[in-house]
Motif scaffolding. Structure first.
Motif, PDB file in Angstrom:
ATOM      1  N   ALA A   8       0.817  -1.214   0.000  1.00 31.14           N
ATOM      2  CA  ALA A   8       0.000   0.000   0.000  1.00 31.14           C
ATOM      3  C   ALA A   8       0.851   1.265   0.000  1.00 31.14           C
ATOM      4  O   ALA A   8       0.326   2.361   0.137  1.00 31.14           O
ATOM      5  CB  ALA A   8      -0.917  -0.005   1.228  1.00 31.14           C
ATOM      6  N   LEU A   9       2.148   1.116  -0.180  1.00 29.60           N
ATOM      7  CA  LEU A   9       3.060   2.253  -0.080  1.00 29.60           C
ATOM      8  C   LEU A   9       2.769   3.343  -1.100  1.00 29.60           C
ATOM      9  O   LEU A   9       2.974   4.524  -0.830  1.00 29.60           O
ATOM     10  CB  LEU A   9       4.502   1.765  -0.209  1.00 29.60           C
ATOM     11  CG  LEU A   9       5.612   2.743   0.138  1.00 29.60           C
ATOM     12  CD1 LEU A   9       5.403   3.387   1.497  1.00 29.60           C
ATOM     13  CD2 LEU A   9       6.953   2.027   0.105  1.00 29.60           C
ATOM     14  N   ASP A  10       2.243   2.960  -2.255  1.00 26.40           N
ATOM     15  CA  ASP A  10       1.939   3.974  -3.269  1.00 26.40           C
ATOM     16  C   ASP A  10       0.832   4.916  -2.809  1.00 26.40           C
ATOM     17  O   ASP A  10       0.718   6.030  -3.287  1.00 26.40           O
ATOM     18  CB  ASP A  10       1.567   3.323  -4.601  1.00 26.40           C
ATOM     19  CG  ASP A  10       0.371   2.388  -4.508  1.00 26.40           C
ATOM     20  OD1 ASP A  10       0.101   1.843  -3.410  1.00 26.40           O
ATOM     21  OD2 ASP A  10      -0.304   2.205  -5.536  1.00 26.40           O
ATOM     22  N   ARG A  11       0.027   4.485  -1.841  1.00 26.53           N
ATOM     23  CA  ARG A  11      -1.062   5.317  -1.328  1.00 26.53           C
ATOM     24  C   ARG A  11      -0.617   6.231  -0.178  1.00 26.53           C
ATOM     25  O   ARG A  11      -1.280   7.216   0.125  1.00 26.53           O
ATOM     26  CB  ARG A  11      -2.202   4.400  -0.875  1.00 26.53           C
ATOM     27  CG  ARG A  11      -3.446   5.149  -0.528  1.00 26.53           C
ATOM     28  CD  ARG A  11      -4.628   4.222  -0.446  1.00 26.53           C
ATOM     29  NE  ARG A  11      -5.785   4.951   0.046  1.00 26.53           N
ATOM     30  CZ  ARG A  11      -6.937   4.415   0.321  1.00 26.53           C
ATOM     31  NH1 ARG A  11      -7.108   3.121   0.144  1.00 26.53           N
ATOM     32  NH2 ARG A  11      -7.930   5.139   0.771  1.00 26.53           N
ATOM     33  N   ALA A  12       0.500   5.890   0.455  1.00 24.66           N
ATOM     34  CA  ALA A  12       0.985   6.662   1.601  1.00 24.66           C
ATOM     35  C   ALA A  12       1.658   7.942   1.121  1.00 24.66           C
ATOM     36  O   ALA A  12       2.362   7.951   0.118  1.00 24.66           O
ATOM     37  CB  ALA A  12       1.966   5.828   2.413  1.00 24.66           C
ATOM     38  N   VAL A  13       1.433   9.027   1.861  1.00 28.29           N
ATOM     39  CA  VAL A  13       2.065  10.299   1.527  1.00 28.29           C
ATOM     40  C   VAL A  13       3.400  10.421   2.251  1.00 28.29           C
ATOM     41  O   VAL A  13       3.680   9.678   3.187  1.00 28.29           O
ATOM     42  CB  VAL A  13       1.165  11.506   1.881  1.00 28.29           C
ATOM     43  CG1 VAL A  13      -0.134  11.471   1.099  1.00 28.29           C
ATOM     44  CG2 VAL A  13       0.898  11.575   3.365  1.00 28.29           C
ATOM     45  N   SER A  14       4.194  11.361   1.824  1.00 29.88           N
ATOM     46  CA  SER A  14       5.508  11.582   2.422  1.00 29.88           C
ATOM     47  C   SER A  14       5.384  12.013   3.873  1.00 29.88           C
ATOM     48  O   SER A  14       4.442  12.724   4.254  1.00 29.88           O
ATOM     49  CB  SER A  14       6.262  12.658   1.645  1.00 29.88           C
ATOM     50  OG  SER A  14       6.505  12.224   0.330  1.00 29.88           O
ATOM     51  N   ARG A  15       6.349  11.592   4.648  1.00 28.93           N
ATOM     52  CA  ARG A  15       6.500  12.019   6.035  1.00 28.93           C
ATOM     53  C   ARG A  15       7.985  12.244   6.265  1.00 28.93           C
ATOM     54  O   ARG A  15       8.821  11.690   5.551  1.00 28.93           O
ATOM     55  CB  ARG A  15       5.964  10.958   7.001  1.00 28.93           C
ATOM     56  CG  ARG A  15       4.443  10.799   6.889  1.00 28.93           C
ATOM     57  CD  ARG A  15       3.846  10.287   8.145  1.00 28.93           C
ATOM     58  NE  ARG A  15       2.379  10.194   8.022  1.00 28.93           N
ATOM     59  CZ  ARG A  15       1.618   9.778   8.992  1.00 28.93           C
ATOM     60  NH1 ARG A  15       2.147   9.400  10.141  1.00 28.93           N
ATOM     61  NH2 ARG A  15       0.317   9.731   8.844  1.00 28.93           N
ATOM     62  N   PRO A  16       8.345  13.054   7.248  1.00 28.83           N
ATOM     63  CA  PRO A  16       9.771  13.310   7.483  1.00 28.83           C
ATOM     64  C   PRO A  16      10.588  12.044   7.733  1.00 28.83           C
ATOM     65  O   PRO A  16      11.726  11.947   7.294  1.00 28.83           O
ATOM     66  CB  PRO A  16       9.775  14.226   8.704  1.00 28.83           C
ATOM     67  CG  PRO A  16       8.458  14.953   8.609  1.00 28.83           C
ATOM     68  CD  PRO A  16       7.495  13.914   8.075  1.00 28.83           C
TER      69      PRO A  16
END
Length: 172
Positions: A118-126
């Motif tokens: 599901a990584l393609d759905r996750a947004v960037s985080r620091p």
């Protein structure tokens, strides 16, 4: 905290020793992008490796998250990715449905745990923490470059150092 719904499961109460090898620290493989880039103010996330067995990768990721939070990182700045079995929090939250699970991701106010698929759905985080805790080689190899693009400042990878260095050298 303060959100309606069932309480999240508590992290495991029993912890293994906090050995220096389990602390996130500068251990990026030689030749990997570990410092800020010089063009146009963009920066490449630092990469840190925490040696762990497949069975211990999830525990190592939990320790890394604990240390990040103890050092002042806000929970909403951390994304944890698993390549094998999902984190127990993700399993629990997904039992209430995908919409509720992803709404927590979108709120961005807590550590979020997701499967590599599901990584393609996750947004960037620091900070992105990847636990190489099983799964196919294809899943693990594919997760690292995407995780690197999602990490704003720091990518922590927990797993077998030789395997991770081989994967990092193969396209990250």
């Amino acid at each position: 905290p303060g959100r309606p719904g069932p309480a999240r499961p508590a992290p495991p109460a029993q912890r293994t020793s906090r050995e220096p090898a389990a602390k996130p620290g500068p251990s990026a493989p030689a030749g990997s992008p570990a410092g800020p880039a010089t063009d146009a103010g963009a920066s490449v996330p630092q990469i840190q490796l925490i040696p762990a067995s497949v069975e211990g990768a999830l525990d190592a990721a939990e320790e890394a998250v604990d240390l990040l939070l103890d050092s002042g990182r806000a929970p909403g700045e951390v994304l944890v990715i698993t390549t094998g079995d999902p984190h127990p929090w993700a399993t629990h939250e997904l039992s209430f449905g995908e919409a509720s699970y992803w709404a927590q991701h979108d709120a961005g106010d807590d550590v979020f745990y997701a499967d590599a698929a599901a990584l393609d759905r996750a947004v960037s985080r620091p900070v992105v923490v990847v636990a190489i805790n099983g799964g196919s080689e294809e899943t693990a190899v594919g997760a690292l470059p995407t995780a690197l693009t999602r990490a704003g400042a720091l990518l922590i990878v927990c797993g077998d150092p030789q395997r991770i260095n081989a994967m990092l050298g193969a396209g990250v």
